[in-house]
Design a protein around this motif. Structure first.
Motif, PDB file in Angstrom:
ATOM      1  N   PRO A   1      32.345 -43.724  -3.534  1.00  0.00           N
ATOM      2  CA  PRO A   1      31.749 -44.976  -4.007  1.00  0.00           C
ATOM      3  C   PRO A   1      30.471 -44.701  -4.809  1.00  0.00           C
ATOM      4  N   GLY A   2      30.160 -45.573  -5.730  1.00  0.00           N
ATOM      5  CA  GLY A   2      28.937 -45.411  -6.513  1.00  0.00           C
ATOM      6  C   GLY A   2      27.739 -45.964  -5.756  1.00  0.00           C
ATOM      7  N   ASN A   3      26.535 -45.557  -6.165  1.00  0.00           N
ATOM      8  CA  ASN A   3      25.340 -46.178  -5.580  1.00  0.00           C
ATOM      9  C   ASN A   3      24.367 -46.630  -6.657  1.00  0.00           C
ATOM     10  N   ASP A   4      24.854 -46.703  -7.906  1.00  0.00           N
ATOM     11  CA  ASP A   4      24.031 -47.223  -8.999  1.00  0.00           C
ATOM     12  C   ASP A   4      24.912 -48.168  -9.813  1.00  0.00           C
ATOM     13  N   PRO A   5      24.744 -49.476  -9.629  1.00  0.00           N
ATOM     14  CA  PRO A   5      25.642 -50.446 -10.283  1.00  0.00           C
ATOM     15  C   PRO A   5      25.590 -50.417 -11.807  1.00  0.00           C
ATOM     16  N   THR A   6      24.575 -49.733 -12.389  1.00  0.00           N
ATOM     17  CA  THR A   6      24.530 -49.666 -13.858  1.00  0.00           C
ATOM     18  C   THR A   6      25.443 -48.556 -14.394  1.00  0.00           C
ATOM     19  N   ARG A   7      25.949 -47.718 -13.489  1.00  0.00           N
ATOM     20  CA  ARG A   7      26.760 -46.572 -13.943  1.00  0.00           C
ATOM     21  C   ARG A   7      28.251 -46.903 -13.886  1.00  0.00           C
TER      22      ARG A   7
ATOM     23  N   ARG B   1      24.183 -48.515 -25.729  1.00  0.00           N
ATOM     24  CA  ARG B   1      24.869 -49.265 -26.797  1.00  0.00           C
ATOM     25  C   ARG B   1      25.533 -50.523 -26.231  1.00  0.00           C
ATOM     26  N   GLU B   2      26.217 -50.358 -25.085  1.00  0.00           N
ATOM     27  CA  GLU B   2      26.886 -51.511 -24.491  1.00  0.00           C
ATOM     28  C   GLU B   2      25.889 -52.552 -24.025  1.00  0.00           C
TER      29      GLU B   2
ATOM     30  N   SER C   1      27.239 -34.715 -11.844  1.00  0.00           N
ATOM     31  CA  SER C   1      26.208 -34.237 -12.786  1.00  0.00           C
ATOM     32  C   SER C   1      26.200 -35.074 -14.056  1.00  0.00           C
ATOM     33  N   ILE C   2      27.385 -35.453 -14.529  1.00  0.00           N
ATOM     34  CA  ILE C   2      27.453 -36.177 -15.802  1.00  0.00           C
ATOM     35  C   ILE C   2      27.006 -37.628 -15.626  1.00  0.00           C
ATOM     36  N   SER C   3      27.327 -38.214 -14.492  1.00  0.00           N
ATOM     37  CA  SER C   3      26.940 -39.609 -14.292  1.00  0.00           C
ATOM     38  C   SER C   3      26.550 -39.857 -12.832  1.00  0.00           C
ATOM     39  N   PRO C   4      25.322 -39.458 -12.457  1.00  0.00           N
ATOM     40  CA  PRO C   4      24.883 -39.617 -11.059  1.00  0.00           C
ATOM     41  C   PRO C   4      24.948 -41.090 -10.664  1.00  0.00           C
ATOM     42  N   GLY C   5      25.536 -41.352  -9.505  1.00  0.00           N
ATOM     43  CA  GLY C   5      25.583 -42.735  -9.005  1.00  0.00           C
ATOM     44  C   GLY C   5      26.827 -43.490  -9.395  1.00  0.00           C
ATOM     45  N   SER C   6      27.682 -42.906 -10.255  1.00  0.00           N
ATOM     46  CA  SER C   6      28.931 -43.575 -10.637  1.00  0.00           C
ATOM     47  C   SER C   6      29.950 -43.502  -9.506  1.00  0.00           C
ATOM     48  N   PRO C   7      30.806 -44.538  -9.342  1.00  0.00           N
ATOM     49  CA  PRO C   7      31.976 -44.373  -8.488  1.00  0.00           C
ATOM     50  C   PRO C   7      32.895 -43.324  -9.116  1.00  0.00           C
ATOM     51  N   LEU C   8      33.475 -42.464  -8.282  1.00  0.00           N
ATOM     52  CA  LEU C   8      34.340 -41.381  -8.786  1.00  0.00           C
ATOM     53  C   LEU C   8      35.732 -41.525  -8.180  1.00  0.00           C
TER      54      LEU C   8
ATOM     55  N   ASP D   1      28.485 -28.389 -21.956  1.00  0.00           N
ATOM     56  CA  ASP D   1      29.431 -29.511 -21.841  1.00  0.00           C
ATOM     57  C   ASP D   1      28.832 -30.623 -20.978  1.00  0.00           C
ATOM     58  N   VAL D   2      28.199 -30.188 -19.874  1.00  0.00           N
ATOM     59  CA  VAL D   2      27.635 -31.168 -18.926  1.00  0.00           C
ATOM     60  C   VAL D   2      26.518 -31.949 -19.619  1.00  0.00           C
ATOM     61  N   LYS D   3      25.639 -31.218 -20.318  1.00  0.00           N
ATOM     62  CA  LYS D   3      24.483 -31.852 -20.956  1.00  0.00           C
ATOM     63  C   LYS D   3      24.932 -32.849 -22.043  1.00  0.00           C
ATOM     64  N   LEU D   4      25.843 -32.388 -22.906  1.00  0.00           N
ATOM     65  CA  LEU D   4      26.315 -33.259 -23.986  1.00  0.00           C
ATOM     66  C   LEU D   4      27.015 -34.501 -23.438  1.00  0.00           C
ATOM     67  N   SER D   5      27.849 -34.302 -22.415  1.00  0.00           N
ATOM     68  CA  SER D   5      28.597 -35.427 -21.845  1.00  0.00           C
ATOM     69  C   SER D   5      27.645 -36.420 -21.191  1.00  0.00           C
ATOM     70  N   HIS D   6      26.643 -35.901 -20.496  1.00  0.00           N
ATOM     71  CA  HIS D   6      25.646 -36.751 -19.830  1.00  0.00           C
ATOM     72  C   HIS D   6      24.905 -37.599 -20.871  1.00  0.00           C
ATOM     73  N   GLN D   7      24.446 -36.928 -21.936  1.00  0.00           N
ATOM     74  CA  GLN D   7      23.686 -37.643 -22.976  1.00  0.00           C
ATOM     75  C   GLN D   7      24.562 -38.687 -23.656  1.00  0.00           C
ATOM     76  N   TRP D   8      25.781 -38.288 -23.977  1.00  0.00           N
ATOM     77  CA  TRP D   8      26.703 -39.198 -24.675  1.00  0.00           C
ATOM     78  C   TRP D   8      26.951 -40.452 -23.832  1.00  0.00           C
ATOM     79  N   LEU D   9      27.143 -40.246 -22.527  1.00  0.00           N
ATOM     80  CA  LEU D   9      27.421 -41.376 -21.635  1.00  0.00           C
ATOM     81  C   LEU D   9      26.218 -42.314 -21.565  1.00  0.00           C
ATOM     82  N   LEU D  10      25.009 -41.733 -21.527  1.00  0.00           N
ATOM     83  CA  LEU D  10      23.814 -42.581 -21.515  1.00  0.00           C
ATOM     84  C   LEU D  10      23.735 -43.403 -22.796  1.00  0.00           C
ATOM     85  N   GLU D  11      24.073 -42.764 -23.933  1.00  0.00           N
ATOM     86  CA  GLU D  11      24.041 -43.489 -25.212  1.00  0.00           C
ATOM     87  C   GLU D  11      25.036 -44.653 -25.197  1.00  0.00           C
TER      88      GLU D  11
END
Ligand code: MLT
Length: 220
Positions: A15-21, A209-210, A43-50, A195-205
């Protein structure tokens, strides 16, 4: 964290613990399993449901998401069936856990089935991060990927998925209307911290944007 084999795939759900993710759908490579990509997802999206299923096909005892005839030569009937089956699993899991359409994070064989799902069942996924993936269908349907963002990261020295294969994938996805970012790293098939760094940054962008599109829609 739970292990629950009651749906069509063996899987793990964190389960996630950050509703913004956004939720992530983790799709492992050949020989991996449902636990493999959990650290990468965190690592790519801390707090996301997986949501992390295990591929149902076994090749010499190694789990995969669909059959292949040889390295890079796919059984496309099985691929189509498996992509639809996986999409059904995701729909069921979304209902069970109350999550939005997830962002597919797929590596190698997992990236290939994620690409097939985007083309065959585009509504099931919110976006995609495809690592060391190629165009999996020789005659892809013209999918409706308008408004979907997809990151494709390949390795310049990857002997399994050479960069021109990931270029073909990026083109196919773009032709279907997706907003595709493609990066080629000075690496082989294995993943790295880059890969981890780029994916993390891209997801934040994407999240920023959304957020700004939603604000504009509210103001309009
Ligand atoms: C595949 O079979 O999906 C690709 O060749 C990558 C791999 O899993 O080896």
């Amino acid at each position: 964290m739970s292990v629950n084999p009651a749906l069509s795939h063996i899987y793990r759900f964190v389960p996630g613990n950050d509703p913004t993710r956004p939720p992530l759908l983790l799709l492992h490579g050949t020989g991996g399993d449902e636990s493999d990509l959990l650290p990468l997802g965190k690592s790519i999206s801390p707090g996301s449901p997986l949501l992390s299923p295990r591929g149902k096909v076994l090749e010499g005892g190694m789990p995969r998401f669909f059959r292949r005839l040889a390295e890079g030569v796919f059984d496309e009937d099985d691929l189509r069936r498996s992509a639809n089956d996986l999409a059904e699993f995701v729909e069921e899991a979304r209902k069970r856990y109350g999550i939005a359409a997830p962002i597919a994070l797929g590596y190698s064989n997992g990236g290939n089935i994620a690409a097939a799902m985007l083309m065959l069942r585009s509504q099931t996924l919110g976006a995609g991060i495809l690592l060391r993936a190629m165009a999996p269908l020789s005659k892809p349907p013209r999918a409706d990927l308008a408004g979907k963002s997809i990151l494709v990261i390949s390795g310049a020295h990857d002997p399994i998925v050479p960069p021109d294969c990931s270029e073909g994938l990026a083109e196919t996805l773009s032709l279907s209307g997706a907003r595709v970012d493609r990066r080629v790293l000075p690496l082989g098939h294995q993943l790295s911290q880059l890969d981890v760094k780029l994916s993390h940054q891209w997801l934040l962008e994407q999240t920023v944007r959304e957020g700004s599109s939603a604000n504009e829609a509210t103001r309009a």
